[in-house]
Design an enzyme around this catalytic site. Sequence first.
Site, short mmCIF file in Angstrom:
data_model
loop_
_atom_site.label_atom_id
_atom_site.label_comp_id
_atom_site.label_asym_id
_atom_site.label_seq_id
_atom_site.Cartn_x
_atom_site.Cartn_y
_atom_site.Cartn_z
N CYS A 1 8.56 15.13 2.70
CA CYS A 1 9.44 15.27 1.45
C CYS A 1 10.19 14.00 1.02
CB CYS A 1 10.18 16.42 1.86
SG CYS A 1 11.47 16.21 2.82
N CYS B 1 12.50 12.15 3.44
CA CYS B 1 11.83 11.42 4.26
C CYS B 1 11.67 10.04 3.91
CB CYS B 1 10.40 11.88 4.59
SG CYS B 1 10.30 13.46 5.70
N CYS C 1 -28.15 17.71 -10.16
CA CYS C 1 -27.08 18.39 -10.87
C CYS C 1 -25.90 18.26 -10.38
CB CYS C 1 -27.56 19.84 -11.35
SG CYS C 1 -27.83 20.90 -9.87
N CYS D 1 -25.46 19.71 -6.74
CA CYS D 1 -26.15 18.66 -5.72
C CYS D 1 -24.92 17.65 -5.34
CB CYS D 1 -27.32 17.92 -6.28
SG CYS D 1 -28.93 18.56 -6.80
N ASP E 1 9.25 -4.53 -18.74
CA ASP E 1 10.30 -5.72 -18.27
C ASP E 1 10.26 -6.61 -19.55
OD1 ASP E 1 11.40 -7.31 -16.44
OD2 ASP E 1 9.52 -8.54 -16.13
N ASP F 1 5.16 -7.69 -14.62
CA ASP F 1 4.19 -8.77 -14.44
C ASP F 1 3.31 -8.35 -13.12
OD1 ASP F 1 5.82 -9.07 -12.36
OD2 ASP F 1 6.84 -10.88 -13.04
N ASP G 1 7.95 -6.59 -10.30
CA ASP G 1 8.14 -5.31 -10.54
C ASP G 1 7.49 -4.13 -9.61
OD1 ASP G 1 9.85 -6.26 -13.00
OD2 ASP G 1 7.93 -6.74 -13.90
#
Length: 826
Positions: free
Chosen positions: A13, A16, A85, A88, A509, A708, A712
């Site tokens: 979650c 964590c 198909c 498969c 940015d 960039d 970032d």
Amino acid sequence: MASEMLNIRGMTCAACAQRIEKTVRKLSGVNLANVNLASEKLFVEYDSDQVELSAVKAAVTKIGYEVAEKSENAKVTIPIGGMTCAACARRVEKAIGKLEGIEETSVNFATEKATVTYDPQTVRLSVIRGAIEKAGYEALEVDKADAVDEDRARKQKEIKTLWTKFIVSAIFSIPLFYIAMAPMITFVRLPFPAGIEPMRYPLIYALLELFLVIPVLAVGYRFYTVGFKALIQRSPNMDSLIAIGTSAAVIYSVYNTFQIASGHFMAVDALYYESAGVIITLILLGKSLEAVSKGRTSEAIKKLMGLTPKTAIIFVDGVEKEIPIDEVELGDVIIVKPGEKIPVDGTVISGNTSIDESMLTGESMPVDKKEGDPVYAASINTTGAFRFKAEKIGSETALAQIIKLVEDAQGSKAPIAQMADIVSGYFVPVVCAIALVSGVAWYFGTGGDLKFALTIFISVLVIACPCALGLATPTAIMVGTGKGAENGILIKGGEALETAHKITTIVFDKTGTITEGKPTVTDVLTIEGISKDMLLQLTASAEKNSEHPLGQAIVLGAKAAGLELFATEQFEALTGRGIQANIKGEDILAGNRKLMDESGISLAGMEEVSDRLAEEGKTPMYVAINGTLAGIVAVADVVKESSRAAIESLHKMGMEVAMITGDNAKTAAAIAKQVGIDRVLSEVLPKDKSNEVKKLQSEGKKVAMVGDGINDAPALAQADIGIAIGSGTDVAMESADIVLMRSDLMDVPTAIHLSKQTIRNIKQNLFWAFGYNVIGIPIAAGLLHLLFNGPLLNPIFAAAAMSLSSVSVLTNALRLKRFKPVTGKR
């Protein structure tokens, strides 16, 4: 400062993720820690002199989570032969997925490839290939140097074989169809061969039809070998439908031929040889057209693959030697003459030239190159001869990585395809059940009319088309991602392509994205007692160890003014605020207002000047010497020519546009005003950019972050879609979902528009594929005849409709090839 992306296991979650971030940030020397719960990755930026990466891993492990090594899982793409198909593809996925140690499996029917992520410690590649073979398909060679050429040759051979089979089938089925249908046409008298009239010579007539259908059945033998094998293994596919339907028609016709031979001449009206023959012929035609169309969807990849030259001229012991491209080694000195293609990536060591890099960046203007500049494989040398050192070869070149990225994207699945995948998995068994139930129901409903019931049974089997469902999504993704690559836009997968069309807010940015990223010194203002040259000289000397673009601009400004830089005795970068240095015994502070406030330095007399510079779009940098303000060095970053046009285009598309920057509010506002930005997020530290993206997402917005791709990275990972803009070889492809190969912001609205067009195309394909089957199967089952005493669907027309359904989906996907980039006033 070093950075690393770690794979984390055990998170369940958001708590964590926050716990890991908090733990890692506590370590001395860690500047940034950002966890992406969805991708289970930790991005950490740290000072390698203060803390080792092993300490970061240990801290994460200590609190109960696992740091998975990058090499833990292997990823392989396996070409697969024999799929006909979507059923498969679904079957192969299941076969591989059952193996222990398989992390993820995606089988793409359109590309005929399986992409498998697996634990090599648990399962070997040979076992995966064995599972594919056991499922009844062919696992073709992978990881071979000539695999691309072999794959291309194999597909060309397959297309040629299909056309040959169709022609042979047509040669026999056309006269078969004429002989079967001509006697039934009463409103016009058609010429008919004497001696085989069905009412006068019924046995000869029946035997002739049998003679003509046998070559057609032989040409279409694969429908039976594959179809019945899949049926026996309780995993029926499209071939199974064809095999059952045509076999039923032929067996019933053979039975009636024996009846005729026994003297029951009226059985001549119950021959279905022509249905079986024409059905196979039409399906072979559809398969041939389908194979050609599927080949056209991957033309972008073929073009990229065909760009690299086959040979290179190396310079050895003063002699030029031409060698195959595969023999080029790292460190080789390669000679490139005017008009030639560059064979591998490297750095120019002598000579000057201009190089056409449009294949890499989409930029049509040649780029000037001199000693020390990088060059890339497949780009074209337009003018002078030069020499360069080979630094990246084979799969390591920028072009090879782009091809791999596009291939991965074309092999991926968009979330929108999940419904089609689920339906395809159950489609064939359900159709078999409908055909059987319909046939039995009509048999009893008509008082035992076997001919009528058989017509229904065969029509239902033949009209059903799982191919259209299987091709609806991947073909559009193939064409869409390929078209993006042609325009310098690399989309990393189907999920990114789908999510992009939902974006409501785009965050740019500032530095290097909206602006050129090459700031220059515009103003040097001093207090009494220090000259402008001295202030610039001291500031540049302090900044020469900084990697920040503003610092580098000041260094270049001092050098341009002919000022000699002093030695730095002590230097420290203060993230998001500035730098601290000691030069010739003087303590120098250079940075923003926050740094001055923290250091208790008065800005009296300079605040008004600073505000004026900021309003002009310049970035004022305060400089203090020994704790006293000495002046301001102002730097300006020029806005890119395409920025305003791009933002106007995004506004027309209904997007909210925001800008995020570490600059002060007034400087940021000035830039925003120039380009028409809606919302400004200023004075944001690099580590806080991802939090700003989170805030926007908490407002219910679908956010794309454009940056960039390096500084970032956390924000790119946090955003719903991360768009890295730059040279394409320097961007952080790990963090971004979409990579723009050139620094033209017009590619942002183009990428969004491409996403919208592709998703629209996918929806059209799915609508047609689902609609065709939803309408076609009930009609084939006799619904119109039951409700309105309408006509029955002849199995031949059912086969034609089935073949055309796949071709129509492919044709619709190919319309994306007409996609044009978004344009705007520059």
